[in-house]
Design an enzyme around this catalytic site. Sequence first.
Site, PDB file in Angstrom:
ATOM      1  N   ASN A   6       0.878  -1.222  -0.095  1.00 38.05           N
ATOM      2  CA  ASN A   6      -0.081   0.116   0.024  1.00 38.05           C
ATOM      3  C   ASN A   6       1.032   1.240  -0.013  1.00 38.05           C
ATOM      4  OD1 ASN A   6      -1.957   2.096   0.458  1.00 38.05           O
ATOM      5  ND2 ASN A   6      -1.971   1.412   2.559  1.00 38.05           N
ATOM      6  N   TRP A   7       0.972   1.764  -1.357  1.00 37.06           N
ATOM      7  CA  TRP A   7       2.034   3.065  -1.325  1.00 37.06           C
ATOM      8  C   TRP A   7       1.561   4.266  -0.675  1.00 37.06           C
ATOM      9  CZ3 TRP A   7       5.317   3.027  -6.340  1.00 37.06           C
ATOM     10  CH2 TRP A   7       6.112   2.329  -6.496  1.00 37.06           C
ATOM     11  N   LYS A   8       0.153   4.302  -0.345  1.00 35.59           N
ATOM     12  CA  LYS A   8      -0.474   5.659   0.084  1.00 35.59           C
ATOM     13  C   LYS A   8      -0.089   6.711  -0.859  1.00 35.59           C
ATOM     14  CE  LYS A   8      -0.334   3.731   4.659  1.00 35.59           C
ATOM     15  NZ  LYS A   8      -0.221   3.785   5.902  1.00 35.59           N
ATOM     16  N   HIS A  94      -9.874   1.257   4.408  1.00 33.56           N
ATOM     17  CA  HIS A  94      -8.867   1.632   5.195  1.00 33.56           C
ATOM     18  C   HIS A  94      -9.004   2.520   6.357  1.00 33.56           C
ATOM     19  CE1 HIS A  94      -4.779   2.855   6.079  1.00 33.56           C
ATOM     20  NE2 HIS A  94      -4.314   1.501   5.564  1.00 33.56           N
ATOM     21  N   GLU A  96      -7.366   5.033   7.369  1.00 34.15           N
ATOM     22  CA  GLU A  96      -7.212   6.530   7.141  1.00 34.15           C
ATOM     23  C   GLU A  96      -8.300   6.896   6.487  1.00 34.15           C
ATOM     24  OE1 GLU A  96      -3.431   5.924   5.222  1.00 34.15           O
ATOM     25  OE2 GLU A  96      -2.269   5.409   7.058  1.00 34.15           O
ATOM     26  N   GLU A 163      -5.973  -4.934  10.437  1.00 28.17           N
ATOM     27  CA  GLU A 163      -4.962  -3.827  10.467  1.00 28.17           C
ATOM     28  C   GLU A 163      -5.410  -3.176  11.855  1.00 28.17           C
ATOM     29  OE1 GLU A 163      -2.757  -2.347   6.806  1.00 28.17           O
ATOM     30  OE2 GLU A 163      -4.750  -1.191   6.880  1.00 28.17           O
ATOM     31  N   GLY A 169       1.725   2.316  11.055  1.00 32.39           N
ATOM     32  CA  GLY A 169       2.751   3.688  10.845  1.00 32.39           C
ATOM     33  C   GLY A 169       3.391   3.954  12.219  1.00 32.39           C
ATOM     34  N   SER A 202       2.615  -1.705  10.545  1.00 33.28           N
ATOM     35  CA  SER A 202       4.063  -1.674  10.931  1.00 33.28           C
ATOM     36  C   SER A 202       4.794  -3.048  10.619  1.00 33.28           C
ATOM     37  CB  SER A 202       4.200  -1.345  12.363  1.00 33.28           C
ATOM     38  OG  SER A 202       3.770  -0.082  12.524  1.00 33.28           O
ATOM     39  N   GLY A 223       2.535  -0.965   4.310  1.00 35.02           N
ATOM     40  CA  GLY A 223       2.649   0.373   3.973  1.00 35.02           C
ATOM     41  C   GLY A 223       4.056   1.041   3.620  1.00 35.02           C
ATOM     42  N   GLY A 224       4.618   1.812   4.652  1.00 40.43           N
ATOM     43  CA  GLY A 224       5.656   2.359   4.597  1.00 40.43           C
ATOM     44  C   GLY A 224       6.902   1.463   4.147  1.00 40.43           C
TER      45      GLY A 224
HETATM   46  C1  PEP Z   1      -1.428   0.471   6.156  1.00 36.62           C
HETATM   47  O1  PEP Z   1      -1.664   1.761   6.128  1.00 36.62           O
HETATM   48  O2  PEP Z   1      -2.076  -0.315   5.380  1.00 36.62           O
HETATM   49  C2  PEP Z   1       0.022  -0.079   6.614  1.00 36.62           C
HETATM   50  C3  PEP Z   1       0.034  -1.415   6.884  1.00 36.62           C
HETATM   51  O3  PEP Z   1       0.904   0.858   7.012  1.00 36.62           O
HETATM   52  P1  PEP Z   1       2.339   0.623   7.717  1.00 36.62           P
HETATM   53  O4  PEP Z   1       2.860  -0.689   7.156  1.00 36.62           O
HETATM   54  O5  PEP Z   1       2.945   1.799   7.275  1.00 36.62           O
HETATM   55  O6  PEP Z   1       1.883   0.602   9.109  1.00 36.62           O
END
Ligand code: PEP
Length: 241
Positions: A6-8, A94, A96, A163, A169, A202, A223-224
Site C-alpha cells: 500500500n503505497w499511500k 482503510h 485512514e 489492521e 505507521g 508496521s 505500507g511504509g
Molecule cells: C497500511 O496503512 O495499510 C499499513 C499497513 O501501513 P504501515 O505498514 O506503514 O503501518
Amino acid sequence: MYFVANWKMFGDLRTLNSLDKVIKFSKTNKKNKLKIVYCPPNTLIRPLSKRLKKTKIEVGAQNCHHSYDYGAYTGQVNSKMLKNVGAKYVILGHSENRQLGETDNLINLKIKNAIKSGLKIIFCIGETLKERRDKKTNQVLKRQIEKGLKSIKNKSKIIIAYEPVWSIGTGVIPKEKSLIQTISFIKSRFIKKYPKILYGGSVNTNNSHKLKKIRNIDGFLIGGASHNPKKFIDIIQKTIN
Ligand code: PEP
C-alpha cells in the site's frame, strides 16, 4: 501468501524504475503461491500495470468512489475506471479513510460496486487503541465485517486485512498470542465465507521474523516498508522461507 504494497500518497513515474528489483525477484522465486500486489496512487496504476504486464505481479488501487456510474463527483474515481486502467484489486475500508468519515454502510456500497466492476477487494478492518483498551476489539471487528459485507453474495472476491489502527505507521505490532487469537476469532466466525486474511500494521524487516510465526495468516498488507524494494523483498524472503 499475499504481499500487498500500500503505497499511500507516494511515488511518481521515476519511482517505478526501482521496481525492476522486485520484478526480477518475482521471476526467480519458485514459490508458486507467492502473490505480490502493488497498490500505488491512481496516477501510477496505468504505467505500473503496463510495466508489470509480463510478470506475475498485480496492481490494485487504494480506494474508489461508491458510485458504479459516472457522476458529478469532483476529484473522484469509481471502480470501473480503476479496472479500465489495469487495477485488479482495490483496498477498501482503510482506517485512514474511515477516519475521514467513511462509514460501514458506505464501505459496503463501495465493495458491492467494486465487485460488480470485476475487482477483488482488500477489505480493511481494525480496532483503535481506545477500543482495544476498552476490550471491544472483537465487537468492533464483528460490526465492521457484518456491516461492511452486508448482503454481499459473491464472497470469493474478498480478502480481509486485519489492521489494528494503533499499529499502522507506529512501529508497534500486536503480541504474537494476541494476533493469533484475533485472526482465529475472525476465521472461526467468517472463514467459510472469507477464507483469506492478511495482517497489516508496521510490518518491516525487523519484525517479519516474528510475524512468520503467525501461521494462521495468509499474507501481509505493507505500507511504509513497501516503498523500498529491497526492504519489501527482504520481508517477503523472511516470511516465506
Ligand atoms: C497500511 O496503512 O495499510 C499499513 C499497513 O501501513 P504501515 O505498514 O506503514 O503501518
